[in-house]
Design a protein around this motif. Structure first.
Motif, short mmCIF file in Angstrom:
data_model
loop_
_atom_site.label_atom_id
_atom_site.label_comp_id
_atom_site.label_asym_id
_atom_site.label_seq_id
_atom_site.Cartn_x
_atom_site.Cartn_y
_atom_site.Cartn_z
N VAL A 16 0.84 -1.19 0.00
CA VAL A 16 0.00 0.00 0.00
C VAL A 16 0.88 1.25 0.00
CG1 VAL A 16 -1.57 1.36 1.45
CG2 VAL A 16 -2.03 -1.06 1.03
N PHE A 17 1.90 1.24 0.85
CA PHE A 17 2.74 2.42 1.01
C PHE A 17 3.61 2.68 -0.22
CE2 PHE A 17 6.06 5.05 2.95
CZ PHE A 17 5.26 5.98 3.58
N ARG A 54 3.21 2.76 -5.87
CA ARG A 54 3.67 3.42 -7.10
C ARG A 54 5.08 2.99 -7.45
NH1 ARG A 54 1.64 9.53 -6.48
NH2 ARG A 54 2.13 9.49 -8.66
N LEU A 109 4.93 -0.56 -8.77
CA LEU A 109 4.34 -0.54 -10.11
C LEU A 109 5.36 -0.02 -11.13
CD1 LEU A 109 1.72 -0.86 -11.80
CD2 LEU A 109 1.27 1.56 -11.34
N ALA A 110 6.04 1.05 -10.77
CA ALA A 110 6.98 1.68 -11.71
C ALA A 110 8.17 0.77 -12.02
CB ALA A 110 7.46 3.02 -11.17
N TYR A 165 6.97 -2.19 -14.16
CA TYR A 165 6.55 -1.92 -15.53
C TYR A 165 7.70 -1.38 -16.37
CZ TYR A 165 3.94 -0.37 -19.54
OH TYR A 165 3.50 -0.20 -20.83
N PHE A 210 12.82 3.73 -16.63
CA PHE A 210 12.15 5.01 -16.42
C PHE A 210 12.09 5.33 -14.92
CE2 PHE A 210 8.52 7.83 -15.89
CZ PHE A 210 8.71 8.73 -16.91
N LEU A 251 15.30 6.73 -13.83
CA LEU A 251 15.45 8.13 -14.25
C LEU A 251 14.66 9.08 -13.37
CD1 LEU A 251 15.28 7.83 -18.12
CD2 LEU A 251 17.19 8.70 -16.79
N ARG A 252 13.54 8.60 -12.82
CA ARG A 252 12.74 9.45 -11.95
C ARG A 252 13.25 9.39 -10.51
NH1 ARG A 252 10.40 13.05 -14.82
NH2 ARG A 252 9.66 13.72 -12.81
N ILE A 304 13.93 6.66 -8.52
CA ILE A 304 13.56 5.55 -7.62
C ILE A 304 14.75 4.61 -7.45
CG2 ILE A 304 12.08 3.52 -7.38
CD1 ILE A 304 9.91 4.97 -8.76
N SER A 352 14.93 16.86 -13.69
CA SER A 352 13.51 16.50 -13.65
C SER A 352 12.75 17.09 -14.85
CB SER A 352 12.89 16.99 -12.34
OG SER A 352 12.90 18.39 -12.32
N GLU A 394 -2.48 5.11 -15.52
CA GLU A 394 -1.45 4.78 -14.53
C GLU A 394 -0.04 4.91 -15.12
OE1 GLU A 394 -2.56 1.70 -11.12
OE2 GLU A 394 -2.90 0.89 -13.11
N VAL A 395 0.09 4.59 -16.42
CA VAL A 395 1.39 4.77 -17.06
C VAL A 395 1.78 6.25 -17.01
CG1 VAL A 395 2.65 4.65 -19.24
CG2 VAL A 395 1.19 2.75 -18.55
N LEU A 440 0.70 8.49 -14.96
CA LEU A 440 0.92 8.91 -13.56
C LEU A 440 2.34 8.57 -13.08
CD1 LEU A 440 -2.55 8.00 -12.09
CD2 LEU A 440 -1.47 10.24 -11.89
N MET A 441 2.97 7.57 -13.72
CA MET A 441 4.36 7.25 -13.38
C MET A 441 5.26 8.47 -13.57
SD MET A 441 5.18 3.54 -15.04
CE MET A 441 6.95 3.72 -14.80
N GLY A 442 4.86 9.37 -14.48
CA GLY A 442 5.66 10.57 -14.74
C GLY A 442 5.80 11.47 -13.52
N HIS A 443 4.90 11.32 -12.56
CA HIS A 443 4.95 12.16 -11.36
C HIS A 443 5.92 11.66 -10.31
CE1 HIS A 443 1.79 14.88 -12.36
NE2 HIS A 443 0.93 13.91 -12.58
N ILE A 444 6.32 10.40 -10.45
CA ILE A 444 7.14 9.81 -9.39
C ILE A 444 8.41 10.62 -9.20
CG2 ILE A 444 8.39 7.77 -8.65
CD1 ILE A 444 6.60 6.15 -10.34
N LYS A 453 4.79 12.93 -2.70
CA LYS A 453 3.69 12.01 -2.97
C LYS A 453 2.80 11.85 -1.77
CE LYS A 453 5.53 7.64 -1.42
NZ LYS A 453 5.44 6.22 -1.59
N VAL A 493 0.70 9.52 0.80
CA VAL A 493 1.02 8.23 1.41
C VAL A 493 0.27 7.12 0.69
CG1 VAL A 493 0.83 6.87 3.51
CG2 VAL A 493 1.51 9.27 3.63
N TYR A 536 -3.19 8.24 -5.49
CA TYR A 536 -2.79 9.41 -6.27
C TYR A 536 -3.64 10.61 -5.84
CZ TYR A 536 -1.10 5.63 -9.26
OH TYR A 536 -0.47 4.51 -9.74
N GLU A 568 -2.65 15.29 -9.28
CA GLU A 568 -1.84 14.41 -10.14
C GLU A 568 -2.70 13.81 -11.24
OE1 GLU A 568 1.71 12.65 -7.36
OE2 GLU A 568 -0.30 11.93 -7.01
N ARG A 599 3.30 10.55 -20.69
CA ARG A 599 3.98 10.33 -19.43
C ARG A 599 5.17 11.29 -19.29
NH1 ARG A 599 6.92 4.64 -18.08
NH2 ARG A 599 8.15 5.28 -19.89
N ALA A 619 5.76 15.75 -16.57
CA ALA A 619 6.73 16.46 -15.74
C ALA A 619 7.04 17.85 -16.30
CB ALA A 619 7.99 15.63 -15.62
#
Lengths: 264, 245
Positions: A147-148, A151, A154-155, A158, A162, A165-166, A168, B69, B90-91, B93-97, B101, B103, B106, B110, B146, B150
């Motif tokens: 849950v925490f 994202r 998932l990132a 998938y 990428f 690069l962000r 993570i 960024s 969702e793909v 939304l990965m651009g926001h990572i 964020k 807890v 989304y 976002e 995506r 940003a």
């Protein structure tokens, strides 16, 4: 049939089945989308080394298997990240090494009288209270992490490049997935046995895949399917007096075949 | 005119192997639409990875004058992972990572921003579809959305039209041309049709780099007809068709 429910060992079996199905549904989803079923298989089988060492030293089996499986998960994660080209051979070797180590230590144990088969094929109706606690805590731990860090998981699953690069920490989360998978595998050994644990991780997820367009819903559906298979398998096992692990997996595979035929 | 990326005397080789890139010099300006072309194995994608910081140069240096960024990246569309349970939204939304964020789940902002990005690439109607059920061209536009999420100043794309049908390719290039009005675009491609009507400059990379400005080529070819590669090559071969000799 229903009067069986009043026995404590049956209640424990049901509880263990539900707990492990939740963990298997969530971790199975992560394992399948990351295409690391073979890695999870390697960890499952090599954890037998931990079982053997624990029996030899007279330690709790669950503890031995857990420590050993987590170490294996970290080694496999490290090798996957830094020596990808040889990974399939290395996992094959670790798979065999763990099994062989386990058998050697069990053989060396004086006056050995542990039922070897119960670790290979599981014995859900002999799950001790402590193991149920372990499974419950494991569920809480996995659900909280997923849950925490949904994202992040998932990132990296998938599109790891990428995600990197962000910013993570891909290596950290990849290792975390393998450790969580290792803990799930160890917990599932009691329920379906280490030979069949991969089936519990993959079949519900494989079925859920065709109905879900989100990882989160895949986790939930997989958990529900795994629960249904486990409880149905338990009934089959009780009624026909067949090994519980094999019954659970056969129920799952029957469902898979029926669904795949009717979906065409 | 602001210089966004400056590459000076860059060389690169993977460990103990022969040089992949040698003495590369390249500048990407604020309003560029640069195509990087060249044969397979010529070092195009390697240069892109060096600019992104995924690889470290052996010698020379790369200056990226915008915040990391604000560097949008669209990876090669490999059609892998087609069964992955993930929606187009969702793909994006990965651009926001990487930013702040919530807890859990989304935030509304976002999702609004991601939907806006999808709208920019005309894919908002497909937001809740599984990414694997989209066509190659549609999927590529989702990846562009995506990167847009940003608010990038530069967008780097690796073979955006590989494994996409002709119609899809045209849609992707049209979209990039439109985006290039506000964002510097760098496209790695082995598909030279990007040169016609779309890119302003082209860098040909085969270990070394040759830079062309494209203004003359475009005017010497008929825009409306199908691009024949022979025509393009002959235009490139014409004397003074570009600034190089």
């Amino acid at each position: 049939m229903l009067d069986a429910l009043q026995y404590e060992f049956i209640q424990n079996a049901i509880l263990a089945g539900i707990f492990i199905s939740i963990a298997a549904g969530i971790m199975g989803s992560l394992v399948v989308v990351n295409k690391i079923t073979f890695l999870a298989g390697g960890i499952a089988h090599s954890s037998y080394g931990g079982i053997g060492i624990a029996i030899f030293l007279g330690l709790p089996v669950l503890l031995g298997a857990t420590v050993f499986a987590v170490i294996m998960a970290i080694i496999i994660s490290f090798l996957t990240l830094y020596n990808k080209s040889r990974i399939d051979s290395i996992i094959g070797i670790m798979w065999a090494f763990g099994m062989a180590l386990g058998i050697v230590f069990v053989d060396l144990t004086p006056g050995y009288n542990v039922d070897l088969m119960s670790y290979l094929f599981g014995s859900i109706i002999a799950v001790p209270q402590a193991d149920i606690w372990y499974m419950g805590i494991l569920d809480g731990f996995i659900i909280a992490l997923v849950v925490f860090f949904y994202r992040e998981f998932l990132a990296i699953s998938y599109d790891a490049q990428f995600a990197k690069l962000r910013g993570i920490n891909v290596e950290f989360f990849y290792t975390l997935i393998l450790i969580m998978a290792a803990l799930t595998v160890v917990a599932a050994i009691k329920v379906v046995g280490l030979i069949l644990v991969i089936a519990l991780l993959t079949i519900p997820t494989y079925l859920a895949e065709s109905f879900c367009n989100k990882l989160s819903s895949m986790m939930i559906i997989s958990s529900l399917l795994a629960t249904a298979f486990t409880l149905l398998g338990l009934v089959v096992s009780y009624v026909y007096n067949i090994s519980s692990g094999a019954s659970i997996i056969m129920v799952a595979i029957m469902c898979l075949i029926v669904v795949k035929i009717f979906k065409k | 005119m602001e210089k966004y990326i400056e590459v000076n005397n860059l060389s690169f080789a993977y460990e103990k192997e022969q040089m992949i890139l040698e003495n590369i010099n390249l500048t990407v300006n604020q309003n560029d639409f640069l195509a990087i072309i060249g044969p397979n194995g010529g070092g195009k994608s390697t240069l892109l990875k060096l600019i992104l910081g995924l690889l470290k140069p052996k010698s020379g240096d790369i200056k990226v004058n915008v915040d990391k960024s604000l560097l949008g990246y669209v990876p090669q569309n490999t059609n892998l992972n087609i069964n992955f349970p993930i929606t187009a939204l969702e793909v994006v939304l990965m651009g926001h990572i990487g930013g702040q964020k919530k807890v859990f789940g989304y935030s509304k902002e976002e999702i609004a921003c991601a939907m806006n990005s999808l709208q920019q690439v005309s894919m908002e109607a497909y937001a809740h579809m599984k990414i694997g059920n989209l066509s190659g061209g549609q999927r590529q536009r989702v990846f562009i959305a995506r990167a847009l999420c940003a608010n990038p100043k530069i967008m780097l794309l690796d073979e955006p039209t590989a494994s996409i049908d002709v119609q899809g390719q045209k849609e992707v290039y049209d979209l990039l041309k439109q985006l290039s009005q506000t964002i510097a675009i760098v496209v790695v491609s082995h598909d030279i049709s990007v040169l016609l009507n779309y890119a302003k400059n082209v860098a040909h990379i085969n270990k070394t780099l040759v830079y062309h400005t494209l203004g003359h080529i475009n005017s010497s070819l008929n825009e409306d007809t199908h691009l024949c590669e022979v025509e393009l090559l002959s235009a490139l071969g014409e004397k003074n068709s570009c600034g190089c000799h």
